[in-house]
Every structure is written in C-alpha cells, then in structure tokens.
Design a protein around this motif. Structure first.
Motif, PDB file in Angstrom:
ATOM      1  N   ARG A  75       0.840  -1.176   0.083  1.00 49.28           N
ATOM      2  CA  ARG A  75       0.044  -0.057   0.138  1.00 49.28           C
ATOM      3  C   ARG A  75       0.993   1.227  -0.037  1.00 49.28           C
ATOM      4  O   ARG A  75       0.502   2.326  -0.783  1.00 49.28           O
ATOM      5  N   TRP A  76       2.004   1.212   0.755  1.00 48.64           N
ATOM      6  CA  TRP A  76       2.965   2.215   0.626  1.00 48.64           C
ATOM      7  C   TRP A  76       3.484   2.581  -0.505  1.00 48.64           C
ATOM      8  O   TRP A  76       3.709   3.739  -1.158  1.00 48.64           O
ATOM      9  N   LEU A  77       3.848   1.476  -1.526  1.00 46.80           N
ATOM     10  CA  LEU A  77       4.513   1.689  -2.634  1.00 46.80           C
ATOM     11  C   LEU A  77       3.239   2.491  -3.670  1.00 46.80           C
ATOM     12  O   LEU A  77       3.704   3.433  -4.341  1.00 46.80           O
ATOM     13  N   SER A  78       2.026   1.970  -3.730  1.00 41.70           N
ATOM     14  CA  SER A  78       0.971   2.379  -4.439  1.00 41.70           C
ATOM     15  C   SER A  78       0.809   4.029  -3.995  1.00 41.70           C
ATOM     16  O   SER A  78       0.630   4.803  -5.128  1.00 41.70           O
ATOM     17  N   ARG A  79       0.634   4.227  -2.555  1.00 44.22           N
ATOM     18  CA  ARG A  79       0.594   5.747  -2.504  1.00 44.22           C
ATOM     19  C   ARG A  79       1.782   6.398  -2.638  1.00 44.22           C
ATOM     20  O   ARG A  79       1.603   7.623  -3.407  1.00 44.22           O
ATOM     21  N   LEU A  83       1.561  10.059  -5.060  1.00 49.13           N
ATOM     22  CA  LEU A  83       2.322  11.044  -4.862  1.00 49.13           C
ATOM     23  C   LEU A  83       3.285  11.591  -5.826  1.00 49.13           C
ATOM     24  O   LEU A  83       3.265  12.786  -5.981  1.00 49.13           O
ATOM     25  N   THR A  84       3.940  10.666  -6.020  1.00 48.30           N
ATOM     26  CA  THR A  84       5.062  11.239  -7.143  1.00 48.30           C
ATOM     27  C   THR A  84       4.520  11.629  -8.359  1.00 48.30           C
ATOM     28  O   THR A  84       5.015  12.448  -9.024  1.00 48.30           O
ATOM     29  N   ALA A  85       3.342  10.888  -8.787  1.00 50.58           N
ATOM     30  CA  ALA A  85       2.789  11.503 -10.163  1.00 50.58           C
ATOM     31  C   ALA A  85       2.182  12.746  -9.911  1.00 50.58           C
ATOM     32  O   ALA A  85       2.228  13.337 -10.857  1.00 50.58           O
ATOM     33  N   LEU A  86       1.526  12.941  -8.675  1.00 53.42           N
ATOM     34  CA  LEU A  86       0.863  14.392  -8.515  1.00 53.42           C
ATOM     35  C   LEU A  86       1.890  15.408  -8.567  1.00 53.42           C
ATOM     36  O   LEU A  86       1.888  16.459  -9.176  1.00 53.42           O
ATOM     37  N   GLY A  87       3.157  15.169  -7.882  1.00 46.80           N
ATOM     38  CA  GLY A  87       4.411  15.937  -7.729  1.00 46.80           C
ATOM     39  C   GLY A  87       5.010  16.439  -9.220  1.00 46.80           C
ATOM     40  O   GLY A  87       5.132  17.468  -9.652  1.00 46.80           O
ATOM     41  N   SER A  88       5.134  15.139  -9.978  1.00 47.22           N
ATOM     42  CA  SER A  88       5.632  15.225 -11.258  1.00 47.22           C
ATOM     43  C   SER A  88       4.759  16.338 -12.118  1.00 47.22           C
ATOM     44  O   SER A  88       4.845  16.796 -13.049  1.00 47.22           O
ATOM     45  N   GLY A  89       3.249  15.811 -12.143  1.00 49.98           N
ATOM     46  CA  GLY A  89       2.419  16.414 -12.953  1.00 49.98           C
ATOM     47  C   GLY A  89       2.436  17.895 -12.768  1.00 49.98           C
ATOM     48  O   GLY A  89       2.148  18.397 -13.839  1.00 49.98           O
ATOM     49  N   ILE A 182      12.375  13.098  -6.619  1.00 50.43           N
ATOM     50  CA  ILE A 182      10.945  13.151  -6.264  1.00 50.43           C
ATOM     51  C   ILE A 182      10.539  11.605  -5.795  1.00 50.43           C
ATOM     52  O   ILE A 182       9.432  11.864  -4.809  1.00 50.43           O
ATOM     53  N   ALA A 183      11.126  10.702  -6.088  1.00 46.78           N
ATOM     54  CA  ALA A 183      10.540   9.381  -5.545  1.00 46.78           C
ATOM     55  C   ALA A 183      10.812   8.948  -4.161  1.00 46.78           C
ATOM     56  O   ALA A 183      10.117   8.663  -3.442  1.00 46.78           O
ATOM     57  N   LEU A 184      12.115   9.546  -4.047  1.00 45.19           N
ATOM     58  CA  LEU A 184      12.697   9.346  -2.592  1.00 45.19           C
ATOM     59  C   LEU A 184      12.016  10.165  -1.583  1.00 45.19           C
ATOM     60  O   LEU A 184      11.579   9.989  -0.427  1.00 45.19           O
ATOM     61  N   LEU A 185      11.441  11.735  -2.188  1.00 45.83           N
ATOM     62  CA  LEU A 185      10.724  12.396  -1.243  1.00 45.83           C
ATOM     63  C   LEU A 185       9.202  12.052  -0.999  1.00 45.83           C
ATOM     64  O   LEU A 185       8.836  12.115   0.120  1.00 45.83           O
ATOM     65  N   SER A 186       8.774  11.545  -1.978  1.00 50.17           N
ATOM     66  CA  SER A 186       7.524  11.063  -1.968  1.00 50.17           C
ATOM     67  C   SER A 186       7.291  10.035  -0.981  1.00 50.17           C
ATOM     68  O   SER A 186       6.490   9.692  -0.354  1.00 50.17           O
ATOM     69  N   GLY A 187       8.254   8.820  -1.240  1.00 47.81           N
ATOM     70  CA  GLY A 187       8.202   7.794  -0.093  1.00 47.81           C
ATOM     71  C   GLY A 187       8.315   8.043   1.057  1.00 47.81           C
ATOM     72  O   GLY A 187       7.792   7.434   1.833  1.00 47.81           O
ATOM     73  N   TRP A 188       9.414   9.001   1.443  1.00 47.89           N
ATOM     74  CA  TRP A 188       9.711   9.619   2.805  1.00 47.89           C
ATOM     75  C   TRP A 188       8.301  10.001   3.525  1.00 47.89           C
ATOM     76  O   TRP A 188       8.012   9.688   4.578  1.00 47.89           O
ATOM     77  N   LEU A 189       7.688  10.767   2.673  1.00 49.97           N
ATOM     78  CA  LEU A 189       6.443  11.655   3.085  1.00 49.97           C
ATOM     79  C   LEU A 189       5.226  10.627   3.318  1.00 49.97           C
ATOM     80  O   LEU A 189       4.630  10.749   4.378  1.00 49.97           O
TER      81      LEU A 189
END
Length: 206
Positions: A75-79, A83-89, A182-189
């Motif tokens: 579930r963490w991976l999916s979220r 979040l990564t997609a939203l940030g990148s978008g 952005i992936a590392l930041l999103s995963g951490w958040l």
C-alpha cells in the motif's frame, strides 16, 4: 494467497494507473515546453537505438516491484507512486520541458521499436523522469524484504535501465536525477504520514 495477489494487483492498478493518467493528462494540458540543454555527461554518452530493449524492461521492473514488495508495504508503494505522479504532474504543468531528440533513420528492429515508442510517448514531460522515479520506488519496496542478493540485482538492473534512458535520449541526466529525488521525497512523506496516523490511532485508543 489468491487474496494477497489480488490485493497486490489492485494496488498496482491504483498506483501505476494513476501515473499513466496524470502523465497523459498533463501532456495534453501543458503549453510548449522549454528545451533543455544536454550536460557534458549527456554528450559523452553515445546514442544507441539498441538500448530500447533494456529500456523496455522497465515494464517488468514495476510489476515485479508490486509482487516482491512485502505485503505490508505494498500500500505504501502504491501511495508513493500516486504522490510522485501528482508532484511530477504539477511540475509538468508549471514548467513543461522538452529536448532535441536525435533522428534515427536505422532499419533494424531496434530502430523500429524506438520509432514506435517515440510515436506513443510524450515529446515533453521530461523533468522529472517518471520512468526513473517509479523504478526507484520499486527497488525501495523490494529492498524492504531484506533479501540482499535480490536487492542488489534490482539495483544493478535499474542502474542499467537508467543508462539506457540516456543512451536513447529519452531523458537527460538532470531528468533522471530529479526523478529519483522526487521518488525518495514522496516515499519518505508517505512513511511520515503513515507513522503519524498510527500514533494518532494509538493515542485515541488510550
């Protein structure tokens, strides 16, 4: 076992599917992108259409990420992907980027596959590289199982794909680095948010 596989596939649909939706929408909604200038490192790497095969193995890495990540981290991976997609978008809409793509006039199967990829892929949405971002998250998820050999194999695999991205000139080095960031930041958040929710639940039960 069947329910676990269904759960993994559902989370992959939510996570990876959201990435595809946001990537496509932003490509249609953004204005003309700023042309990015290749760095000295980008210019050192020779263009090769044959890198397409390694590049396409990205579409194996992401599903394996969902299948091999420990169940309690799926579930963490999916979220994190969402979040990564939203940030990148957001970046794609606010500051769209593009680049000068090399012209490949080859007739090999590699060149044909590259032409097909170029036809369906966006000519913009360069920075950050979602290609790189999703692979970083997949490796992060797989590494949670604490299987050293498997983790090392995935890290080397992703590193090789990253190089193929630069060989194909689908992204520049800056795009790849920003995608990983952005992936590392999103995963951490997502981790921080999840721990905060767990603490809040414990406190409410006391």
């Amino acid at each position: 076992m069947k329910n676990a596989v269904t759960f993994r596939l559902w989370q992959m649909l939510l996570g990876w599917g959201s990435v595809g939706l946001i990537y496509t929408l932003t490509d249609h909604l953004q204005h003309a992108g700023q042309i990015m200038t290749p760095s000295s490192l980008d210019r050192m790497i020779e263009f090769s259409p044959h890198a397409i095969w390694l590049y396409l193995s990205f579409f194996v890495v992401v599903p394996l990420g969902y299948l091999l990540t420990p169940l309690d981290r799926v579930r963490w991976l999916s979220r994190a992907m969402r979040l990564t997609a939203l940030g990148s978008g957001t970046v794609y809409l606010v500051w769209p980027t593009t680049m000068v793509y090399p012209v490949d006039e080859g007739t090999t199967l590699s060149s044909i596959m590259l032409a097909a990829l170029t036809y369906v892929d966006s000519a913009q949405n360069c920075l950050p590289s979602l290609h790189m971002a999703l692979m970083v998250l997949a490796v992060w998820g797989v590494s949670a199982a604490r299987r050293r050999v498997r983790t090392i194999v995935f890290i080397l695999w992703v590193a090789a794909i990253s190089y193929s991205i630069l060989q194909l000139r689908r992204h520049l080095f800056l795009d790849v680095i920003s995608g990983a960031a952005i992936a590392l930041l999103s995963g951490w958040l997502i981790d921080v948010f999840s721990r905060s929710r767990q603490r809040a639940r414990k406190e409410s039960l006391q």
